[in-house]
Design a protein around this motif. Structure first.
Motif, mmCIF file in Angstrom:
data_model
loop_
_atom_site.group_PDB
_atom_site.id
_atom_site.type_symbol
_atom_site.label_atom_id
_atom_site.label_comp_id
_atom_site.label_asym_id
_atom_site.label_seq_id
_atom_site.Cartn_x
_atom_site.Cartn_y
_atom_site.Cartn_z
ATOM 1 N N ILE A 263 62.237 55.203 -0.040
ATOM 2 C CA ILE A 263 63.657 54.919 0.121
ATOM 3 C C ILE A 263 63.986 55.025 1.608
ATOM 4 O O ILE A 263 63.594 56.000 2.267
ATOM 5 N N GLY A 264 64.665 54.042 2.150
ATOM 6 C CA GLY A 264 65.013 54.050 3.571
ATOM 7 C C GLY A 264 66.482 53.728 3.789
ATOM 8 O O GLY A 264 67.078 52.963 3.026
ATOM 9 N N VAL A 265 67.052 54.334 4.820
ATOM 10 C CA VAL A 265 68.441 54.059 5.181
ATOM 11 C C VAL A 265 68.522 53.825 6.687
ATOM 12 O O VAL A 265 68.200 54.723 7.476
ATOM 13 N N TYR A 266 68.906 52.606 7.063
ATOM 14 C CA TYR A 266 69.204 52.293 8.465
ATOM 15 C C TYR A 266 70.695 52.522 8.698
ATOM 16 O O TYR A 266 71.534 52.055 7.909
ATOM 17 N N THR A 267 71.035 53.199 9.795
ATOM 18 C CA THR A 267 72.423 53.340 10.209
ATOM 19 C C THR A 267 72.597 52.605 11.537
ATOM 20 O O THR A 267 71.825 52.821 12.475
ATOM 21 N N LEU A 268 73.599 51.714 11.584
ATOM 22 C CA LEU A 268 73.825 50.878 12.772
ATOM 23 C C LEU A 268 75.291 50.949 13.180
ATOM 24 O O LEU A 268 76.172 51.169 12.341
ATOM 25 N N THR A 269 75.566 50.735 14.458
ATOM 26 C CA THR A 269 76.922 50.704 14.979
ATOM 27 C C THR A 269 77.151 49.365 15.678
ATOM 28 O O THR A 269 76.301 48.920 16.453
ATOM 29 N N ALA A 270 78.301 48.750 15.402
ATOM 30 C CA ALA A 270 78.632 47.473 16.018
ATOM 31 C C ALA A 270 78.759 47.637 17.535
ATOM 32 O O ALA A 270 79.405 48.567 18.006
ATOM 33 N N LYS A 271 78.128 46.733 18.269
ATOM 34 C CA LYS A 271 78.152 46.808 19.718
ATOM 35 C C LYS A 271 79.508 46.397 20.264
ATOM 36 O O LYS A 271 79.976 46.918 21.278
ATOM 37 N N HIS A 272 80.156 45.430 19.622
ATOM 38 C CA HIS A 272 81.475 44.955 20.078
ATOM 39 C C HIS A 272 82.442 44.946 18.910
ATOM 40 O O HIS A 272 82.064 44.661 17.817
ATOM 41 N N ARG B 111 77.287 40.086 13.751
ATOM 42 C CA ARG B 111 77.620 40.594 15.078
ATOM 43 C C ARG B 111 76.381 41.286 15.631
ATOM 44 O O ARG B 111 75.334 41.303 14.983
ATOM 45 N N THR B 112 76.497 41.865 16.803
ATOM 46 C CA THR B 112 75.391 42.613 17.396
ATOM 47 C C THR B 112 75.518 44.076 16.988
ATOM 48 O O THR B 112 76.587 44.677 17.139
ATOM 49 N N TRP B 113 74.409 44.631 16.471
ATOM 50 C CA TRP B 113 74.400 46.013 15.990
ATOM 51 C C TRP B 113 73.361 46.828 16.755
ATOM 52 O O TRP B 113 72.220 46.394 16.911
ATOM 53 N N ASP B 114 73.762 48.001 17.222
ATOM 54 C CA ASP B 114 72.806 48.972 17.769
ATOM 55 C C ASP B 114 72.280 49.812 16.616
ATOM 56 O O ASP B 114 73.065 50.314 15.797
ATOM 57 N N ILE B 115 70.971 49.962 16.553
ATOM 58 C CA ILE B 115 70.366 50.784 15.503
ATOM 59 C C ILE B 115 70.405 52.245 15.950
ATOM 60 O O ILE B 115 69.867 52.595 17.000
ATOM 61 N N ASN B 116 71.063 53.083 15.154
ATOM 62 C CA ASN B 116 71.156 54.505 15.468
ATOM 63 C C ASN B 116 69.977 55.291 14.919
ATOM 64 O O ASN B 116 69.434 56.173 15.591
ATOM 65 N N SER B 117 69.590 54.964 13.671
ATOM 66 C CA SER B 117 68.524 55.753 13.054
ATOM 67 C C SER B 117 67.951 55.047 11.841
ATOM 68 O O SER B 117 68.582 54.152 11.262
ATOM 69 N N LEU B 118 66.750 55.469 11.480
ATOM 70 C CA LEU B 118 66.113 55.102 10.221
ATOM 71 C C LEU B 118 65.672 56.400 9.559
ATOM 72 O O LEU B 118 64.925 57.181 10.148
ATOM 73 N N GLU B 119 66.169 56.642 8.343
ATOM 74 C CA GLU B 119 65.791 57.836 7.591
ATOM 75 C C GLU B 119 65.007 57.400 6.364
ATOM 76 O O GLU B 119 65.384 56.433 5.691
ATOM 77 N N VAL B 120 63.915 58.114 6.067
ATOM 78 C CA VAL B 120 62.991 57.694 5.013
ATOM 79 C C VAL B 120 62.626 58.883 4.120
ATOM 80 O O VAL B 120 62.410 59.997 4.606
ATOM 81 N N TRP B 121 62.553 58.602 2.808
ATOM 82 C CA TRP B 121 62.047 59.570 1.831
ATOM 83 C C TRP B 121 60.896 58.907 1.086
ATOM 84 O O TRP B 121 60.992 57.737 0.709
ATOM 85 N N GLY B 122 59.810 59.652 0.852
ATOM 86 C CA GLY B 122 58.661 59.119 0.132
ATOM 87 C C GLY B 122 58.327 59.952 -1.088
ATOM 88 O O GLY B 122 58.416 61.188 -1.049
ATOM 89 N N TYR B 123 57.939 59.263 -2.186
ATOM 90 C CA TYR B 123 57.623 59.941 -3.450
ATOM 91 C C TYR B 123 56.341 59.354 -4.027
ATOM 92 O O TYR B 123 56.054 58.170 -3.850
#
Length: 201
Positions: A192-201, A58-70
């Motif tokens: 480490i990365g986490v994308y959070t997305l919300t369905a557009k429809h 489906r179509t997803w709006d990207i809300n955020s990308l959160e990243v941790w680096g080690y």
């Protein structure tokens, strides 16, 4: 916009017409905005049909990308890029031990180039749209559907360009969990990365 049988006008003014269909192979006429016509042969991959794919495609709006680096398991950096109302903003916090060694570009695109939307199709492709007007076409497949592990590559499908991530769904949201490690000059860098997305429809 459909302008005839199997004939469509694209948003850029070009016209596309499906001339012939043989199984999964199509002959397509493409007329660009200058009136130059091209004939193309297009092969459509087999459609993937299952519950996990229906949730993904489906179509997803990207809300955020959160990243941790080690580095060698020592915490180095944490950052978050958030997209709201067609604009991106990025916050980053660096461990005092690594103040002079962090480049924001190593973790995030510039705010005006951030990805804001992604469309997954059941034919193993996905299109990512960026705030600067650019788009990327990529390929995906289930590496381990039962564990929600998705594998992706560039449009050429070169094995060397494959990555993978864990996909989780909750209501109308989806999260991608990515974990990359590499060893350079005897140091192990992990992101480490986490994308959070919300369905557009």
């Amino acid at each position: 916009k459909k302008i005839g049988d199997n004939k469509y006008k694209l948003s850029n003014g070009a016209v596309l017409e499906i001339m012939e269909e043989t199984g999964s192979t199509y002959t397509i006429s493409y007329t660009d905005i200058n009136g130059i016509e091209y004939n193309l042969i297009v092969n459509i991959p087999e459609k993937i049909v299952d519950d996990a794919t229906r949730s993904l495609c489906r179509t997803w709006d990207i809300n955020s990308l959160e990243v941790w680096g080690y580095i060698n398991s020592a915490y180095m950096v944490h950052g978050k890029q958030t997209i709201r109302n067609g604009k991106a903003s990025t916050e980053i916090k660096v461990s005092p031990n690594f103040d002079n060694e962090i480049d924001l570009d190593d973790y995030f695109d510039d705010d005006n180039e951030a990805a804001y939307q992604v469309v997954f199709t059941s034919y193993g492709t996905f299109i990512t749209s960026y705030l600067d007007g650019e788009t990327d076409l990529m390929l995906w497949n289930w590496f381990d559907k039962s564990r929600g592990i998705l594998q992706y590559s560039d449009e050429n499908g070169d094995n060397g360009d494959f990555g993978d991530c864990i996909v989780r769904f909750a209501g109308n949201q989806m999260r991608f969990y990515l974990d990359f490690s590499e060893i350079e000059h005897g140091l192990k860098a992990r992101t480490i990365g986490v994308y959070t997305l919300t369905a557009k429809h």
